[in-house]
Scaffold this motif. Structure first.
Motif, mmCIF file in Angstrom:
data_model
loop_
_atom_site.group_PDB
_atom_site.id
_atom_site.type_symbol
_atom_site.label_atom_id
_atom_site.label_comp_id
_atom_site.label_asym_id
_atom_site.label_seq_id
_atom_site.Cartn_x
_atom_site.Cartn_y
_atom_site.Cartn_z
ATOM 1 N N LEU A 210 0.825 -1.217 0.000
ATOM 2 C CA LEU A 210 0.000 0.000 0.000
ATOM 3 C C LEU A 210 0.855 1.260 0.000
ATOM 4 N N GLY A 214 0.606 4.176 -2.708
ATOM 5 C CA GLY A 214 0.406 5.585 -2.385
ATOM 6 C C GLY A 214 1.441 6.478 -3.052
ATOM 7 N N MET A 310 0.150 7.641 4.020
ATOM 8 C CA MET A 310 -1.187 7.281 3.563
ATOM 9 C C MET A 310 -2.157 8.448 3.695
ATOM 10 N N PHE A 314 -3.900 9.457 0.319
ATOM 11 C CA PHE A 314 -5.297 9.024 0.150
ATOM 12 C C PHE A 314 -6.275 9.617 1.157
ATOM 13 N N ALA A 318 -7.393 6.307 4.823
ATOM 14 C CA ALA A 318 -6.232 5.458 4.545
ATOM 15 C C ALA A 318 -5.236 5.502 5.701
#
Length: 488
Positions: A210, A214, A310, A314, A318
């Motif tokens: 993730l 990102g 994050m 996002f 997130a």
């Protein structure tokens, strides 16, 4: 960071293997491997049941932990450019592979679930072996629990502001609360099952991916890093590598799988190269993501870089997801340590002095209750120590590192010592380029040991003093036993 055991080991082999299995993914078919492992435990010796695919999964699970979500800022603080940051993480992976090959020879020649403890005791005698056992109880296991507790608290503090009630020590109070909770569950005989641990390990890997996603999104939209790439005026490679190797911790446990590989000659080499290569790739991806979104100076200043990345990429939702990933990871590894650590402490205490309370087993609950309580008590004292110094996570790294790297250096040299002492011992696997790879590994380990001591900090001083206290206790116990023997 698994973490990573001190026992008088044959008696504690089932607990050691249980700890490894609960801390890492074992197989795409967990039930079959657990059945084989049970047969292995009944036979009293490790059995060759693992193929390369399973060993790679175990290797990744043993190495990847919460450390990568917290150590990168400390590495960035010590270095000057993003290129130096990436090089440090690549060098950490390379040295971990070399160390793994050294440990693989030892594990193949002297198969025993005790790992480092067994090698050190065989190479240098039972006194050093028990000193290592003391270090695992008083420094390495308990320090790791406190360290992971601070990771848990620091990330949770990103989304839950308890400073109004807990003051400036909110992170420490949350770390202490988690240790108390896990201790209670373990005393009640409640343990996280293999399936849950498999899911948590997969969660960590998903979290690392993730981070890359990102950063890729930021790159795609042409966003510049939040802060410029301003690093240290003069790079401190020694200090950087202390934190890098903390995140790679666990490879020594993974190397002991050589005693259980179906292909006894090439299997462990392939597993280590693939497993640690995968870990190194994930760590490089995570650090590229940190730098791409936060900038080198932003990374160096961040207490929770994964959550911050994050949020920038996002949004708040997130960030909450990433905090959940990191806190669950810390909880998972702490639980695994609290399963393995007290059991190996119990076994070592039983072999050294069976009259000690640490050598008592609670048959009704199936736990070494006194050892669990002692481990947790020391971990709580270390959390308090980290809070008082205001260093938290960094203080625990200072506390752990000199002792850990002292024994790792001796373990690397044990390859040479045991080759000379027991030249006729069958060795299914030989470390390549002997003796140069063991010498290179031991030399690099000694450099990291020196780096962890050269800037004398409170944590490092206390860790060394605690190790010396163990040596004095061992010496005093030996004197008392000699006196009783003479009286007879």
């Amino acid at each position: 960071m698994t973490a990573p055991d001190p026992a008088a080991v044959k008696s504690s082999a089932p607990a050691e293997r249980t700890a490894a299995q609960t801390a890492a993914p074992v197989s795409t078919d967990p039930a079959s491997v657990l059945q084989e492992s049970a047969r292995s435990e009944r036979s009293g010796q490790p059995q060759r049941i693992l193929d390369v695919k399973h060993a790679v999964a175990l290797c990744v699970g043993m190495v990847v932990g919460a450390g990568i979500f917290k150590t990168s800022p400390m590495v960035a603080q010590a270095l000057s450019t993003p290129g130096e940051l990436y090089l440090a993480w690549a060098l950490g992976g390379l040295l971990s592979v070399i160390g793994g090959l050294c440990f693989a020879e030892l594990a193949a020649a002297f198969p025993d679930a005790g790992g480092d403890y067994h090698f050190l005791r065989r190479a240098y005698g039972h006194r050093l072996g028990f000193l290592f056992a003391w270090s695992r109880f008083a420094v390495i296991h308990t320090g790791s629990m406190a360290l992971l507790g601070f990771v848990f608290g620091d990330y949770l503090a990103q989304v839950v502001d308890l400073s109004a009630w807990l003051g400036p020590f909110a992170s420490a109070w949350m770390a202490a609360g988690l240790i108390v909770l896990l201790t209670g569950l373990n005393l009640l005989g409640v343990q996280v099952g293999l399936g849950t641990q498999l899911g948590l390990t997969s969660l960590v890997l998903a979290g690392l991916l993730l981070l890359g996603l990102g950063a890729g999104a930021q790159q795609w939209h042409g966003h510049a890093p939040a802060l410029p790439h301003t690093g240290a005026a003069v790079p401190d490679w020694g200090m950087a590598m202390v934190f890098v190797f903390l995140a790679y911790g666990g490879w020594s446990d993974a190397a002991t799988l050589s005693a259980e590989m179906k292909d006894e000659r090439r299997g462990i080499v392939r597993a280590l190269l693939l497993g640690l290569g995968l870990v190194m790739g994930l760590y490089l991806l995570a650090n590229w993501a940190y730098v791409r979104v936060l900038g080198l100076s932003g990374l160096a200043a961040s207490p929770a870089p994964a959550a911050e990345l994050m949020r920038v990429a996002f949004g708040r939702g997130a960030e909450l997801v990433m905090v959940g990933v990191v806190t669950l990871t810390a909880l998972s590894v702490m639980n695994a340590i609290l399963i393995a650590g007290p059991r190996t402490t119990y076994a070592a205490a039983r072999d050294l002095a069976s009259e000690w309370r640490l050598a008592r087993w609670n048959a009704r609950r199936g736990t070494p209750s006194v050892a669990v309580l002692a481990t947790s008590a020391v971990a709580l004292l270390l959390v308090a120590f980290g809070a008082i110094t205001r260093g938290g996570f960094s203080t625990m790294v200072d506390y752990l590192s000199p002792v850990y790297w002292f024994f790792i250096t001796l373990s690397g040299m044990a390859v040479i010592v045991l080759r000379r002492r027991e030249p006729d011992r069958p060795r299914p696997f030989h470390v390549p380029l002997y003796p140069w790879l063991p010498i290179v590994f031991s030399g690099c380990s000694a450099y990291v040991l020196w780096s962890s001591l050269v800037y004398v900090k409170a944590g490092a001083m206390v860790g060394v003093v605690v190790l010396a206290l163990g040596a004095l206790m061992l010496w005093g116990h030996g004197r008392r036993r000699s006196g009783r023997a003479s009286a007879r």
